[in-house]
Design a protein around this motif. Structure first.
Motif, mmCIF file in Angstrom:
data_model
loop_
_atom_site.group_PDB
_atom_site.id
_atom_site.type_symbol
_atom_site.label_atom_id
_atom_site.label_comp_id
_atom_site.label_asym_id
_atom_site.label_seq_id
_atom_site.Cartn_x
_atom_site.Cartn_y
_atom_site.Cartn_z
ATOM 1 N N PRO A 31 1.048 -1.115 0.032
ATOM 2 C CA PRO A 31 -0.076 0.083 0.117
ATOM 3 C C PRO A 31 1.357 1.478 0.302
ATOM 4 C CG PRO A 31 -0.020 -1.282 2.069
ATOM 5 C CD PRO A 31 0.320 -1.853 1.769
ATOM 6 N N GLY A 32 0.525 2.327 -1.072
ATOM 7 C CA GLY A 32 1.086 3.858 -1.028
ATOM 8 C C GLY A 32 2.152 3.391 -1.156
ATOM 9 N N ILE A 33 2.660 2.661 -2.535
ATOM 10 C CA ILE A 33 3.897 2.969 -3.087
ATOM 11 C C ILE A 33 3.721 2.818 -4.660
ATOM 12 C CG2 ILE A 33 6.064 1.731 -3.751
ATOM 13 C CD1 ILE A 33 5.635 0.325 -0.410
ATOM 14 N N ARG A 34 4.158 3.878 -5.126
ATOM 15 C CA ARG A 34 4.046 3.913 -6.559
ATOM 16 C C ARG A 34 4.542 3.686 -7.528
ATOM 17 N NH1 ARG A 34 1.654 10.236 -6.561
ATOM 18 N NH2 ARG A 34 2.166 10.126 -4.625
ATOM 19 N N GLY A 35 6.150 3.660 -7.178
ATOM 20 C CA GLY A 35 7.360 3.085 -7.365
ATOM 21 C C GLY A 35 8.514 2.989 -6.462
ATOM 22 N N PHE A 36 9.415 2.392 -7.495
ATOM 23 C CA PHE A 36 10.057 2.213 -6.070
ATOM 24 C C PHE A 36 11.176 3.228 -5.545
ATOM 25 C CE2 PHE A 36 11.268 -1.400 -10.079
ATOM 26 C CZ PHE A 36 10.588 -2.152 -9.325
ATOM 27 N N GLY A 37 11.335 2.853 -4.570
ATOM 28 C CA GLY A 37 12.575 3.450 -3.503
ATOM 29 C C GLY A 37 13.787 3.458 -4.558
ATOM 30 N N LEU A 38 14.597 4.258 -4.115
ATOM 31 C CA LEU A 38 15.427 4.860 -5.174
ATOM 32 C C LEU A 38 16.736 4.435 -4.384
ATOM 33 C CD1 LEU A 38 16.081 8.010 -6.874
ATOM 34 C CD2 LEU A 38 16.057 6.128 -7.700
ATOM 35 N N VAL A 39 17.795 3.420 -5.129
ATOM 36 C CA VAL A 39 18.610 2.961 -4.170
ATOM 37 C C VAL A 39 20.173 4.211 -4.352
ATOM 38 C CG1 VAL A 39 18.257 0.378 -4.407
ATOM 39 C CG2 VAL A 39 18.946 1.800 -6.448
ATOM 40 N N GLU A 40 20.408 4.295 -3.630
ATOM 41 C CA GLU A 40 22.100 4.603 -4.259
ATOM 42 C C GLU A 40 22.821 4.333 -4.949
ATOM 43 O OE1 GLU A 40 23.606 6.098 0.249
ATOM 44 O OE2 GLU A 40 21.438 6.185 0.507
ATOM 45 N N ILE A 41 23.035 4.560 -5.585
ATOM 46 C CA ILE A 41 23.865 4.239 -7.112
ATOM 47 C C ILE A 41 25.265 5.164 -7.275
ATOM 48 C CG2 ILE A 41 23.973 3.978 -9.926
ATOM 49 C CD1 ILE A 41 21.098 3.420 -9.473
ATOM 50 N N ASP A 42 26.339 5.070 -6.931
ATOM 51 C CA ASP A 42 27.599 5.487 -7.144
ATOM 52 C C ASP A 42 27.608 5.607 -8.788
ATOM 53 O OD1 ASP A 42 28.399 5.041 -5.067
ATOM 54 O OD2 ASP A 42 29.879 3.527 -6.219
ATOM 55 N N ASN A 43 27.619 7.819 -8.831
ATOM 56 C CA ASN A 43 27.884 8.010 -10.317
ATOM 57 C C ASN A 43 28.782 6.989 -11.608
ATOM 58 O OD1 ASN A 43 26.918 9.525 -9.422
ATOM 59 N ND2 ASN A 43 28.558 11.473 -9.771
ATOM 60 N N GLU A 44 29.630 5.997 -11.401
ATOM 61 C CA GLU A 44 30.364 5.316 -11.707
ATOM 62 C C GLU A 44 29.700 4.614 -12.324
ATOM 63 O OE1 GLU A 44 31.594 6.617 -9.211
ATOM 64 O OE2 GLU A 44 32.675 7.682 -10.112
ATOM 65 N N GLU A 45 28.907 4.313 -11.502
ATOM 66 C CA GLU A 45 28.341 2.706 -11.778
ATOM 67 C C GLU A 45 26.524 3.286 -12.667
ATOM 68 O OE1 GLU A 45 26.221 -0.326 -8.240
ATOM 69 O OE2 GLU A 45 26.348 1.373 -7.734
ATOM 70 N N LEU A 46 26.025 4.319 -12.296
ATOM 71 C CA LEU A 46 24.553 4.849 -12.821
ATOM 72 C C LEU A 46 24.449 4.066 -14.781
ATOM 73 C CD1 LEU A 46 22.187 5.831 -12.400
ATOM 74 C CD2 LEU A 46 23.117 8.132 -13.170
#
Ligand code: GDP
Ligand code: ZN
Length: 306
Positions: A227-242
């Motif tokens: 309930p209440g979740i419309r998307g995913f939470g953002l994981v922390e992604i390093d710039n090099e990894e994005l």
């Protein structure tokens, strides 16, 4: 809360609690067990009360998390072992912007969950809008994502969605109003009743009011309802990894001059070249820069109805 409803292999539901403290995968979360987890439990009987005690959690295929917005930044596991994450997309009422789609896809890549785009309300679009849908579907298909134009209302292509769901655990995401409840209802009309019944049971018990659940559907499919979740939470992604989570960038990475290329200012960047040649969509590149610049605080707030 601290009670979990677990479905045993014989189909019987047990109210379970945890044995002692749990720490899994090295993550410290507010909830050690989440919907979708596979657990081992033992039944204990005290007087006329039977409860299950969970003593083991099986290794997860994947899991999605949420970081609380407040200072404690505690991790909450939303769900585990998801096979398919469907994103419902509509052009208007509400508008789903490509940036939102891209963030969803990046997160699905990072979590290692198969993502499928469902362009819903196809019955309502005019000629121009259908052209736009076709463009978007072609773009995301070219990257490797399955895209289906559907109508939860007229049931167009809903069978195709069910086909994908067979034998799997699915989750439906998308902005409020895109048609998630309507689609689930079309897929399994009996489910509405089941949900109402279960929430009544929960209201009568001493359970908390917000809980995520998994439902067994009639055609060997399961859905997770959070309930209440419309998307995913953002994981922390390093710039090099994005860039690794943009499949069409990742494919070109080996042709960039620098192997740690961020595809921004570097010379001889294969991604920038592809962009100039219109082999990569500008909307995708813009989303990439936005995510890298960390403009996600707003997104995070927008993403949850807390
Ligand atoms: P949710 O917030 O994502 O669960 O969205 P709902 O399922 O509540 O749908 C929001 C509104 O869109 C409702 O009025 C639905 O009847 C309508 N709706 C959902 N799917 C379709 C569709 O495929 N076609 C049309 N015309 N309307 C739809
Ligand atoms: Zn590059």
């Amino acid at each position: 809360g601290s009670w979990y409803t677990v479905k045993a292999q014989n189909g019987v539901f047990y109210e379970c609690r945890l044995k002692g403290r749990f720490r899994i995968d090295g993550i410290k979360s507010t909830n050690p067990v989440a919907v979708g987890d596979v657990v081992n439990f033992n039944v204990e009987t005290k007087g006329d009360e039977t409860v299950g005690v969970i003593d083991r959690i099986e290794e997860r295929e994947n899991y999605i998390i949420r970081k609380s917005v407040n200072l404690s930044k505690q991790t909450h596991i939303i769900a585990a072992n998801i096979d398919v994450a469907f994103l419902l997309v509509t052009l208007n009422n509400p508008t789903t912007f490509p940036a939102f789609i891209d963030r969803f896809l990046v997160t699905a890549e990072a979590y290692d969950i198969k993502a499928v785009l469902l362009f819903n309300k196809i019955d309502t679009y005019n000629q121009d809008e259908l052209v736009e849908i076709k463009y978007l579907a072609a773009l995301y298909r070219s990257i490797g994502y399955e895209c289906i134009g559907i109508s939860a209302k007229t049931e167009k292509n809903v069978e195709k969605v069910k086909e994908i769901m067979k034998g799997k655990v699915s989750m439906f995401s998308g902005h409020s109003g895109v048609g998630k409840s309507t689609l689930v209802n079309t897929i399994e009309p009996a489910l509405d009743l089941k949900i109402a019944e279960i929430s009544l049971q929960h209201q009568q018990g001493q359970h908390t009011t917000t809980f995520a659940e998994m439902f067994d559907l009639s055609f060997n499919a399961r859905i997770i309802d959070t309930p209440g979740i419309r998307g995913f939470g953002l994981v922390e992604i390093d710039n090099e990894e994005l860039g690794d989570y943009f499949p069409e960038f990742f494919k070109l990475k080996e042709y960039c001059k620098f192997n740690n290329c961020l595809h921004i200012e570097e010379p001889k960047c294969a991604v920038k070249e592809a962009l100039e040649n219109e082999e990569i969509a500008w909307s995708r590149y813009r989303s990439y820069l936005q995510i890298m610049e960390g403009e996600d605080e707003h997104y995070r707030k927008d993403n949850y109805q807390e």
